[in-house]
Design an enzyme around this catalytic site. Structure first.
Site, PDB file in Angstrom:
ATOM      1  N   THR A   1      22.607 -17.499  31.660  1.00  0.00           N
ATOM      2  CA  THR A   1      21.123 -18.324  31.737  1.00  0.00           C
ATOM      3  C   THR A   1      19.870 -17.921  32.934  1.00  0.00           C
ATOM      4  OG1 THR A   1      23.260 -20.122  30.615  1.00  0.00           O
ATOM      5  CG2 THR A   1      21.016 -21.055  32.251  1.00  0.00           C
TER       6      THR A   1
ATOM      7  N   SER B   1      26.615 -14.095  28.338  1.00  0.00           N
ATOM      8  CA  SER B   1      27.806 -13.423  28.908  1.00  0.00           C
ATOM      9  C   SER B   1      28.524 -13.647  27.698  1.00  0.00           C
ATOM     10  CB  SER B   1      28.293 -13.444  30.222  1.00  0.00           C
ATOM     11  OG  SER B   1      28.928 -15.484  30.024  1.00  0.00           O
TER      12      SER B   1
HETATM   13  N1  ASP Z   1      25.194 -18.490  27.270  1.00  0.00           N
HETATM   14  C1  ASP Z   1      25.300 -18.074  29.476  1.00  0.00           C
HETATM   15  C2  ASP Z   1      26.083 -17.225  29.577  1.00  0.00           C
HETATM   16  O1  ASP Z   1      27.444 -17.000  30.008  1.00  0.00           O
HETATM   17  C3  ASP Z   1      26.089 -19.608  29.782  1.00  0.00           C
HETATM   18  C4  ASP Z   1      25.659 -19.898  31.141  1.00  0.00           C
HETATM   19  O2  ASP Z   1      24.992 -18.704  31.852  1.00  0.00           O
HETATM   20  O3  ASP Z   1      25.839 -20.509  32.384  1.00  0.00           O
HETATM   21  O4  ASP Z   1      25.275 -16.221  29.702  1.00  0.00           O
END
Ligand code: ASP
Length: 334
Positions: free
Chosen positions: A12, A54
């Site tokens: 994110t 991720s």
């Molecule tokens: N979906 C994102 C990830 O894990 C969520 C985040 O980074 O907060 O890459």
């Protein structure tokens, strides 16, 4: 001035939206450029082994991040891995097993709101991670997030939206970070910590990815263990409470263990860990040396540790030895 390597992997923190949902686009250098005063803490280097959500991070990616750290180990005083929060706890645990006894700190961070968001938590998380990675006393793998440093084997994502996303499972946070000040907890963790000797960390290169977490639910069918034999070498069984396993699963579980596969038992209750000796419904599993007990370890750490252990050995005695070794604060011995 200390030198810190930023290893940007996505998440994110690096994300922007083109209308199809948030996805990582920004580079590590672009992210650091947005953080005021960061260049007054340390001289920064940048490397970008991947730029992914991720959700898509796999054990082979953990090994790539490990390689990047090992290749540049001599040139930097600390490392900051920018990573998505969703699977950060798994990567932090995996790096804890792949790079052991590192005198140089390896910090993972990210954010709940993108750097580009007006209300982002990314700036402070990145700033404080570099601060922690450049500090003489910090060492080993940790997660720095929302003003806390958590041992890399104890981090758990507890909240999907709040800035305070991570908790330290069954173990105190290593430090609190208030603006520019690191307040460390516990003996040997502050100014009294053992001085660095210049020793190299112990590095491992192999993981067995064939590890599954199975959460008990009422009426789980014993046949599941037969079905899992094709694709998995190890099951981490999240039992009920302090260690309850339904009688209906007894034969299937011992069939799994007797086939030479690994069984790790833990609890699906988030806090305080497992003790198979308390209830009759757990006792049958307590004394079998082929059944590994997760004690108070987090499920994320159990996944990474089991992959690491089975990557090193298949000999049951050595599996037990490695599994019960305390690494980067991962378990509290009884
Ligand atoms: N979906 C994102 C990830 O894990 C969520 C985040 O980074 O907060 O890459």
């Amino acid at each position: 001035m200390k030198r810190v390597l930023i290893i940007a992997t996505g998440g994110t923190i690096a994300s922007t939206s083109d209308g199809a949902g948030l996805a990582p686009t920004a580079t590590g250098r672009e992210l650091a450029d947005k953080v005021p005063l960061i260049d007054t803490i340390a001289e920064l280097g940048f490397v970008q082994p991947m730029n992914i959500d991720s959700t898509n991070m796999r054990p082979r990616d953990w090994l790539r991040i490990k390689d990047v750290i090992v290749e540049s180990y001599a040139d930097y005083d600390g490392f900051v891995v920018l990573h998505g929060t969703d699977t950060m706890a798994y990567t932090a645990a995996a790096l804890s097993y792949l790079i052991q006894d590192s005198e140089k700190p390896i910090v993972l961070t990210g954010s709940q709101q993108p750097m580009a968001s007006p209300f982002t938590d990314a700036k402070l998380n990145l700033y404080q991670s570099v601060l922690y990675a450049a500090d003489d006393v910090s060492r080993d793998v940790s997660v720095v997030f929302s003003g806390k440093a958590i041992a890399g084997t104890r981090a758990h994502k507890q909240r999907t939206m709040s800035f305070n996303a991570f908790m330290s499972m069954n173990y105190p946070s290593l430090a609190y970070i208030r603006n520019d000040r690191i307040v460390r907890a516990g003996a040997g963790m502050g100014a009294d910590a053992a001085p660095r000797t210049g020793a190299a960390p112990t590095v491992f290169d192999a993981l067995d990815e064939r590890v599954l977490v199975l959460k008990l639910t009422p009426e789980l069918q014993p046949s599941i263990f037969e079905l899992l034999k094709r694709d998995y070498d190890a099951v981490i069984l999240e039992t009920f409470g302090i260690g309850g396993i339904p009688d209906t699963l007894h034969d299937a579980i011992f069939g799994w263990v007797d086939s030479g596969r690994t069984l790790v038992v833990t609890t699906q209750v988030p806090e305080e860990g497992l003790d198979l000796g308390v209830y009759e419904v757990g006792r049958a599993y307590a004394e079998n040396p082929g059944i590994l007990k997760g004690d108070d370890m987090s499920t994320e750490a159990l996944v990474a540790k089991t992959m690491w252990v089975l990557g090193q050995t298949r000999d049951p005695e050595n599996v037990r030895k490695l599994f019960y070794r305390e690494i980067n604060h991962d378990r509290t011995p009884r």
